[in-house]
Design a protein around this motif. Structure first.
Motif, PDB file in Angstrom:
ATOM      1  N   ASP A   1      32.233 -65.844   2.232  1.00 21.50           N
ATOM      2  CA  ASP A   1      31.475 -64.648   2.595  1.00 21.50           C
ATOM      3  C   ASP A   1      31.532 -64.508   4.113  1.00 21.50           C
ATOM      4  OD1 ASP A   1      29.712 -62.606   3.090  1.00 21.50           O
ATOM      5  OD2 ASP A   1      28.096 -63.390   1.832  1.00 21.50           O
ATOM      6  N   PRO A   2      32.134 -63.425   4.630  1.00 22.13           N
ATOM      7  CA  PRO A   2      32.238 -63.266   6.091  1.00 22.13           C
ATOM      8  C   PRO A   2      30.888 -63.152   6.778  1.00 22.13           C
ATOM      9  CG  PRO A   2      32.881 -61.247   4.956  1.00 22.13           C
ATOM     10  CD  PRO A   2      32.763 -62.309   3.910  1.00 22.13           C
ATOM     11  N   GLY A   3      29.853 -62.775   6.029  1.00 19.65           N
ATOM     12  CA  GLY A   3      28.534 -62.655   6.620  1.00 19.65           C
ATOM     13  C   GLY A   3      27.920 -63.976   7.043  1.00 19.65           C
ATOM     14  N   HIS A   4      28.531 -65.099   6.641  1.00 16.47           N
ATOM     15  CA  HIS A   4      27.984 -66.413   6.971  1.00 16.47           C
ATOM     16  C   HIS A   4      28.631 -67.020   8.212  1.00 16.47           C
ATOM     17  CE1 HIS A   4      25.581 -67.317   3.224  1.00 16.47           C
ATOM     18  NE2 HIS A   4      26.248 -66.250   2.850  1.00 16.47           N
ATOM     19  N   VAL A   5      29.638 -66.375   8.766  1.00 17.64           N
ATOM     20  CA  VAL A   5      30.315 -66.939   9.931  1.00 17.64           C
ATOM     21  C   VAL A   5      29.362 -67.027  11.121  1.00 17.64           C
ATOM     22  CG1 VAL A   5      32.189 -66.609  11.582  1.00 17.64           C
ATOM     23  CG2 VAL A   5      32.585 -66.163   9.155  1.00 17.64           C
TER      24      VAL A   5
ATOM     25  N   PRO B   1      47.633 -68.933  11.243  1.00 19.29           N
ATOM     26  CA  PRO B   1      47.219 -70.140  11.985  1.00 19.29           C
ATOM     27  C   PRO B   1      45.924 -69.938  12.762  1.00 19.29           C
ATOM     28  CG  PRO B   1      49.567 -69.696  12.289  1.00 19.29           C
ATOM     29  CD  PRO B   1      48.995 -68.504  11.592  1.00 19.29           C
ATOM     30  N   GLY B   2      45.734 -68.734  13.313  1.00 20.58           N
ATOM     31  CA  GLY B   2      44.520 -68.477  14.078  1.00 20.58           C
ATOM     32  C   GLY B   2      43.269 -68.598  13.225  1.00 20.58           C
ATOM     33  N   VAL B   3      43.327 -68.065  12.011  1.00 18.51           N
ATOM     34  CA  VAL B   3      42.184 -68.154  11.099  1.00 18.51           C
ATOM     35  C   VAL B   3      41.935 -69.604  10.697  1.00 18.51           C
ATOM     36  CG1 VAL B   3      41.310 -67.446   8.851  1.00 18.51           C
ATOM     37  CG2 VAL B   3      42.553 -65.819  10.258  1.00 18.51           C
ATOM     38  N   PHE B   4      43.025 -70.328  10.449  1.00 20.44           N
ATOM     39  CA  PHE B   4      42.894 -71.742  10.075  1.00 20.44           C
ATOM     40  C   PHE B   4      42.236 -72.534  11.205  1.00 20.44           C
ATOM     41  CE2 PHE B   4      44.520 -76.097   9.939  1.00 20.44           C
ATOM     42  CZ  PHE B   4      44.180 -76.460   8.646  1.00 20.44           C
ATOM     43  N   LEU B   5      42.677 -72.306  12.437  1.00 19.91           N
ATOM     44  CA  LEU B   5      42.087 -73.007  13.570  1.00 19.91           C
ATOM     45  C   LEU B   5      40.619 -72.609  13.758  1.00 19.91           C
ATOM     46  CD1 LEU B   5      45.007 -72.888  16.176  1.00 19.91           C
ATOM     47  CD2 LEU B   5      44.246 -74.838  14.792  1.00 19.91           C
ATOM     48  N   GLY B   6      40.292 -71.354  13.440  1.00 20.84           N
ATOM     49  CA  GLY B   6      38.903 -70.928  13.509  1.00 20.84           C
ATOM     50  C   GLY B   6      38.037 -71.694  12.525  1.00 20.84           C
ATOM     51  N   ALA B   7      38.558 -71.933  11.323  1.00 28.59           N
ATOM     52  CA  ALA B   7      37.820 -72.705  10.324  1.00 28.59           C
ATOM     53  C   ALA B   7      37.638 -74.149  10.788  1.00 28.59           C
ATOM     54  CB  ALA B   7      38.563 -72.671   8.984  1.00 28.59           C
TER      55      ALA B   7
ATOM     56  N   GLN C   1      25.966 -72.849   5.035  1.00 28.10           N
ATOM     57  CA  GLN C   1      26.448 -71.756   5.871  1.00 28.10           C
ATOM     58  C   GLN C   1      27.862 -72.057   6.369  1.00 28.10           C
ATOM     59  OE1 GLN C   1      24.646 -69.013   6.153  1.00 28.10           O
ATOM     60  NE2 GLN C   1      22.845 -69.857   5.154  1.00 28.10           N
ATOM     61  N   SER C   2      28.080 -73.273   6.829  1.00 24.14           N
ATOM     62  CA  SER C   2      29.407 -73.655   7.324  1.00 24.14           C
ATOM     63  C   SER C   2      30.428 -73.665   6.203  1.00 24.14           C
ATOM     64  CB  SER C   2      29.344 -75.034   7.991  1.00 24.14           C
ATOM     65  OG  SER C   2      28.537 -75.003   9.156  1.00 24.14           O
ATOM     66  N   ALA C   3      30.061 -74.220   5.044  1.00 25.00           N
ATOM     67  CA  ALA C   3      30.996 -74.281   3.916  1.00 25.00           C
ATOM     68  C   ALA C   3      31.401 -72.885   3.454  1.00 25.00           C
ATOM     69  CB  ALA C   3      30.372 -75.068   2.764  1.00 25.00           C
ATOM     70  N   THR C   4      30.427 -71.978   3.369  1.00 30.40           N
ATOM     71  CA  THR C   4      30.717 -70.609   2.927  1.00 30.40           C
ATOM     72  C   THR C   4      31.605 -69.892   3.935  1.00 30.40           C
ATOM     73  OG1 THR C   4      28.583 -70.514   1.795  1.00 30.40           O
ATOM     74  CG2 THR C   4      29.693 -68.419   2.214  1.00 30.40           C
ATOM     75  N   ALA C   5      31.326 -70.073   5.228  1.00 31.08           N
ATOM     76  CA  ALA C   5      32.139 -69.436   6.261  1.00 31.08           C
ATOM     77  C   ALA C   5      33.569 -69.975   6.252  1.00 31.08           C
ATOM     78  CB  ALA C   5      31.501 -69.649   7.631  1.00 31.08           C
ATOM     79  N   VAL C   6      33.719 -71.289   6.079  1.00 32.87           N
ATOM     80  CA  VAL C   6      35.054 -71.891   6.042  1.00 32.87           C
ATOM     81  C   VAL C   6      35.814 -71.419   4.818  1.00 32.87           C
ATOM     82  CG1 VAL C   6      36.289 -74.083   5.790  1.00 32.87           C
ATOM     83  CG2 VAL C   6      34.412 -73.892   7.417  1.00 32.87           C
ATOM     84  N   ARG C   7      35.130 -71.284   3.683  1.00 36.70           N
ATOM     85  CA  ARG C   7      35.785 -70.751   2.489  1.00 36.70           C
ATOM     86  C   ARG C   7      36.309 -69.338   2.745  1.00 36.70           C
ATOM     87  NH1 ARG C   7      31.189 -73.255  -0.440  1.00 36.70           N
ATOM     88  NH2 ARG C   7      32.003 -75.115  -1.497  1.00 36.70           N
ATOM     89  N   ASP C   8      35.519 -68.544   3.455  1.00 38.09           N
ATOM     90  CA  ASP C   8      35.956 -67.178   3.757  1.00 38.09           C
ATOM     91  C   ASP C   8      37.186 -67.191   4.650  1.00 38.09           C
ATOM     92  OD1 ASP C   8      35.503 -64.178   3.952  1.00 38.09           O
ATOM     93  OD2 ASP C   8      35.348 -64.779   6.063  1.00 38.09           O
TER      94      ASP C   8
END
Length: 258
Positions: free
Chosen positions: A227-231, A140-146, A212-219
């Protein structure tokens, strides 16, 4: 620690204006319904009717859903822009500015109402995606982060739209400004990977803040193409836009009628 009177006035005035915007929902249910249904239609259309996914391996819906969530946060600003310009031309904002109200509370209240609607849209789209078989991986924490990254993008785009609405000044100009949003939205990796594009186009797509946002949310959601590098960039880009357009919008609002 007690809240300072100035901060309390800002919050109270902004909440009053947000309640005004929320009251419009009851009088304009059609506009709210369109804002909720349109992104769901896009998700279904690109996922099952048009297809797409050039360069995507595996399940396209797994790649598409995070991209569509990000794309939705960039779209739909015309409602806010139109309301701002209508209030300008009807003299509503002039009346608000004559009241003992903190400067910018009208804009903050407007943005708060828009953010609430955006959260509802995200919840609806996520529910539809789950019904289609898409699943978010992680806790849940990761989901809320996205979700937080998506709402941060929306908040930044919202203040870009508010500033442009104040500059445009007239409802008929909103359509011209709105046209600029579509290339930014579709010139991203929301629907296809940059690897499947010409080199020059792929480079532009990769630098798009929406990508950048789409890639970070996918990660964060465990989708393909993450890709975690885009967060970090997904946080930095919206904060940068806010640092520029939030003060510009408030300053423009303060100078109206001078």
């Amino acid at each position: 620690m007690a809240m300072s009177p100035s901060v309390q006035y800002v919050l109270t005035d902004s909440w009053t204006m947000a309640r005004r915007e929320l009251a419009h929902w009851a009088r304009q249910p059609g506009q709210v319904l369109v804002a909720l249904v349109f992104p769901v239609m896009l998700l279904l259309m690109f996922g099952y009717l048009i297809g797409g996914g050039r360069g995507v391996t595996g399940d396209y819906v797994d790649y598409l859903v995070p991209g569509m969530l990000a794309l939705t946060m960039a779209f739909g600003l015309e409602g806010t822009m139109l309301n701002v310009t209508q209030d300008l031309n009807k003299g509503v904002i002039d009346r608000f500015r004559s009241l003992p109200m903190t400067n910018g509370a009208v804009l903050v209240g407007r943005s708060a109402a828009d953010m609430l609607q955006s959260a509802v849209v995200l919840a609806l789209m996520t529910a539809v995606a789950y019904a289609l078989g898409w699943r978010a991986h992680g806790g849940p924490g990761v989901f809320l982060g996205a979700i937080g990254l998506l709402l941060l993008l929306r908040f930044a785009m919202l203040w870009v739209g508010i500033h442009l609405a104040l500059v445009a000044g007239r409802p008929e100009m909103v359509q011209a400004v709105q046209i600029l949003v579509w290339p930014v939205g579709f010139l991203s990796n929301a629907l296809a990977t940059p690897d499947a594009m010409p080199d020059w186009l792929g480079t532009a797509v990769q630098w798009n803040p929406l990508s950048q946002s789409a890639t970070a949310v996918r990660d964060l959601l465990g989708g393909q193409g993450g890709d975690p590098g885009h967060v970090g960039a997904a946080v930095a880009w919206p904060l940068g836009l806010l640092a520029v357009f939030f003060p510009l919008a408030v300053r423009r609002f303060a100078r109206l009628g001078r």
